[in-house]
Design an enzyme around this catalytic site. Sequence first.
Site, PDB file in Angstrom:
ATOM      1  N   LEU C  85       0.799  -1.215   0.000  1.00 53.47           N
ATOM      2  CA  LEU C  85       0.000   0.000   0.000  1.00 53.47           C
ATOM      3  C   LEU C  85       0.839   1.276   0.000  1.00 53.47           C
ATOM      4  CD1 LEU C  85      -2.777  -1.304   2.394  1.00 53.47           C
ATOM      5  CD2 LEU C  85      -2.666  -1.455  -0.084  1.00 53.47           C
ATOM      6  N   HIS C  87       2.870   4.384  -1.625  1.00 49.26           N
ATOM      7  CA  HIS C  87       2.801   5.191  -2.839  1.00 49.26           C
ATOM      8  C   HIS C  87       4.161   5.195  -3.549  1.00 49.26           C
ATOM      9  CE1 HIS C  87      -0.560   6.851  -0.514  1.00 49.26           C
ATOM     10  NE2 HIS C  87      -1.054   7.274  -1.649  1.00 49.26           N
ATOM     11  N   MET C 123       8.990   4.559   5.002  1.00 47.08           N
ATOM     12  CA  MET C 123       9.098   3.173   4.546  1.00 47.08           C
ATOM     13  C   MET C 123      10.340   2.970   3.684  1.00 47.08           C
ATOM     14  SD  MET C 123       6.768   1.852   6.221  1.00 47.08           S
ATOM     15  CE  MET C 123       7.358   0.237   5.726  1.00 47.08           C
ATOM     16  N   ASP C 138      23.342 -12.451   3.438  1.00 49.50           N
ATOM     17  CA  ASP C 138      23.616 -13.317   2.285  1.00 49.50           C
ATOM     18  C   ASP C 138      25.108 -13.474   2.036  1.00 49.50           C
ATOM     19  OD1 ASP C 138      22.949 -14.811  -0.085  1.00 49.50           O
ATOM     20  OD2 ASP C 138      23.460 -13.035  -1.253  1.00 49.50           O
TER      21      ASP C 138
END
Lengths: 175, 175, 175, 175, 175, 175
Positions: C85, C87, C123, C138
């Site tokens: 969600l 943008h 975010m 990794d």
Amino acid sequence: MNLAKVEEIKNPLTHLDEHGRPRMVNVGDKSASPRTAEAEGWVSLDESLCNLLSEGASSKKGDVLRIAETAGIMGAKRTWEIIPLCHPIRLDSVEVQCDFQPEERRIYIRSRIRSKDVTGVEMEALAAVSTAALTVYDMCKAVSKNMIIEGVRLLRKTGGKSGEYLATPASGGQP
Amino acid sequence: MNLAKVEEIKNPLTHLDEHGRPRMVNVGDKSASPRTAEAEGWVSLDESLCNLLSEGASSKKGDVLRIAETAGIMGAKRTWEIIPLCHPIRLDSVEVQCDFQPEERRIYIRSRIRSKDVTGVEMEALAAVSTAALTVYDMCKAVSKNMIIEGVRLLRKTGGKSGEYLATPASGGQP
Amino acid sequence: MNLAKVEEIKNPLTHLDEHGRPRMVNVGDKSASPRTAEAEGWVSLDESLCNLLSEGASSKKGDVLRIAETAGIMGAKRTWEIIPLCHPIRLDSVEVQCDFQPEERRIYIRSRIRSKDVTGVEMEALAAVSTAALTVYDMCKAVSKNMIIEGVRLLRKTGGKSGEYLATPASGGQP
Amino acid sequence: MNLAKVEEIKNPLTHLDEHGRPRMVNVGDKSASPRTAEAEGWVSLDESLCNLLSEGASSKKGDVLRIAETAGIMGAKRTWEIIPLCHPIRLDSVEVQCDFQPEERRIYIRSRIRSKDVTGVEMEALAAVSTAALTVYDMCKAVSKNMIIEGVRLLRKTGGKSGEYLATPASGGQP
Amino acid sequence: MNLAKVEEIKNPLTHLDEHGRPRMVNVGDKSASPRTAEAEGWVSLDESLCNLLSEGASSKKGDVLRIAETAGIMGAKRTWEIIPLCHPIRLDSVEVQCDFQPEERRIYIRSRIRSKDVTGVEMEALAAVSTAALTVYDMCKAVSKNMIIEGVRLLRKTGGKSGEYLATPASGGQP
Amino acid sequence: MNLAKVEEIKNPLTHLDEHGRPRMVNVGDKSASPRTAEAEGWVSLDESLCNLLSEGASSKKGDVLRIAETAGIMGAKRTWEIIPLCHPIRLDSVEVQCDFQPEERRIYIRSRIRSKDVTGVEMEALAAVSTAALTVYDMCKAVSKNMIIEGVRLLRKTGGKSGEYLATPASGGQP
């Protein structure tokens, strides 16, 4: 001579059907086998950029090359997304090597891909070189835009029904 | 001379900070303005492929070029995903033009990008040419692998604080 | 108090409508303004890995950190693709910094994002840290899998209608 | 002891070659075998958010968790795109489970991946947890930004030449 | 009547130039303005699937719809990647609503997109519906493959130089 | 009857677990086998658009169809990214065929996918048709927005434990 072979002779642009429609060619009759592809290319530099990389900013030169190599590896993995008719392929290894060659006034790039799949990895090798070259360009363009991406080609491939391919002359990397 | 300018002179590889760390440079102080970039490049063909495109398969030649142009446009839009330190950018228009030039034994590619944003679109123009070139390679490689991607460079840019850039000589497209 | 504010009080989980449906909330009434966000996190290392990075392989340690930073920057740009969600947002700059802190037995990661847009970049800052941390994992997992990604949080944000946010205590980076 | 093993001991950071260049390590000599990986992590919540999820908005809590699980599954599939040196891998199954644990004041996340391929799926399991955690953060951040993503680690893996791995202590999920 | 308008009348397929080449049309002369688009479509279900969703599995029906809505929102954001000549666009909000309509034997889908940009969001609205419909299909196909995606169309758009568009009849959603 | 079968009968919506959580179902027990899927769909056109494609712009009609076919092939490859619970799959071939059928006032689209993998390619076939249909819409919408995407369904699948599926009636393509 099987039917697929006959069709290929009549229609050597196999990515297009008889009406000119694009198609991802059928590789379902092939069996997985080890394949390799190596490609090369370089970014020609002008004098100002060449001097900068040789001297003042030399401590950072390695970082430019490492980031370009990282981008080349990531680009190889996404070849099938970017090139419309490429097959998604399992890649066993991807190596990309970027070297500053001041005497040649260039950053020389070489890639090697290994896979065990039903179709070749030539495009992945070429995409790795192209992506690394574009990344070099991006990182150096604040200094000079007089760069040219040159000599991007397949050097060698092995495996698959068409067997080995070797470019002539051997390599732009060995002047 | 402002501080950013001073820093740029001391550190011309602006994509790396003073410790060699990669960074997406700050464009937050720039204001959006119209920008264009044009790039070129070509795929050199060997005789067999050149003959094929000239004669037998000529009806399909256009389809190869159209698919390469489509891939080039799509590639330009994804530049920021593929090139690590590129900014995501609004693109106003993307044009990619692929032409078969039999006398030059090549497929010549030219791109033009327009944008109204805070940073330039040089990388998008170069990525468009590279992606179209790789697509040409992919579609023709069943015929011959003796192709070389050459001369990928910025032809011209306008807009932004660094103003206009014009490559010299003007264009590989006008022999 | 405007209607949007009233609705937000009654329905604080604004990413869901009154029936629990997901939605990308409307930011169309906001105007673009400068925003920043900083996040942090770290990868805890066990003794074997810590020793290796401190001594034997120390010449390569920097390369691990540089590749993780590159991945973090690229991850920030793709936040809107990965988080349902979010943008799509224009990013003005992305900085990711990975440091080996042997006394803390960890690789400490910090990101800073700047943007001039209608919604915040929290975010993106958190995704940058997470992606860099996964990349560290990794690259080191062949040595030891006893790593833990910890403390991933927002340190500070500025701009937007909710104004400044400052985490307490200030930063895990300053022990 | 085979050569690859010898090299690994001398160079335990296998994602870098002897010059510090990144590389996608060669898995071409391994044969496909069943592999699993499980990972965990959680998002710590402050009191206000915890109360909201416990009481008022509890009917929507499930929707937050379901969307985070969906994002986690999608994130696992894109691990190879986001983490520079990860191999593209066939995934047989992906499960992500998000639970609100009010007594722990957290949303606890656990993933399980199964695959039959030549390399492990640890990174996919960790990426699933990270993506789900970021999605929880995104959906709850309008209520409170005092969330921390914690404890993201591998719980267990099976298959492959390095055999089984079990984290100690067993799991943050069983307090 | 301006030149662009004249050209559009002579060449109404504006995504192709006068030689049939694809192009991303130039939107650089337009100014950003508020735009909306709404689209609809549905997935026709056979009796067995309809009964299942009505009765036995009804507790899970909501989950199918929520996941399809999530996929529709994510699909809208990626329209420009998937549709070759679409512009990347800033989206202010995306809403996707999936409803099981047992009397119509269908799952009805409706999307609404808002943006403030220089080009319309019709394609985003249609892509949201298509992606949600494919997701419904995927989640239900183990029960029955007799589903058909129908009636995917633009219901309404506002903003931009071509002004409002209203489909006739108004909506398949109101039987 | 094996356990998986029993579970499937009790829980026919296999993409959700017993709590309604999404999951990518486990295909690890299946063995790779040849699979095909064919799908169809069409874009209904209004009179103005139909006339334009029939007459004035007919020389460009082929280009619209070729670009839509290219987009459809590329869309098929990305199905697993877009549809949340789809498995990443190896595709052996992808064919997409777009035909203008003036008497039906539509552009008819048909796809065929072949694969040798552990799960079916129905979603890839449907995604190819949907993406091609959206691309047709995008390229023609400057002429008329009165288009409807209709009849998107699976025509036929072969391979896998559920065996052959044939839609009834046979095909919307044969009026």
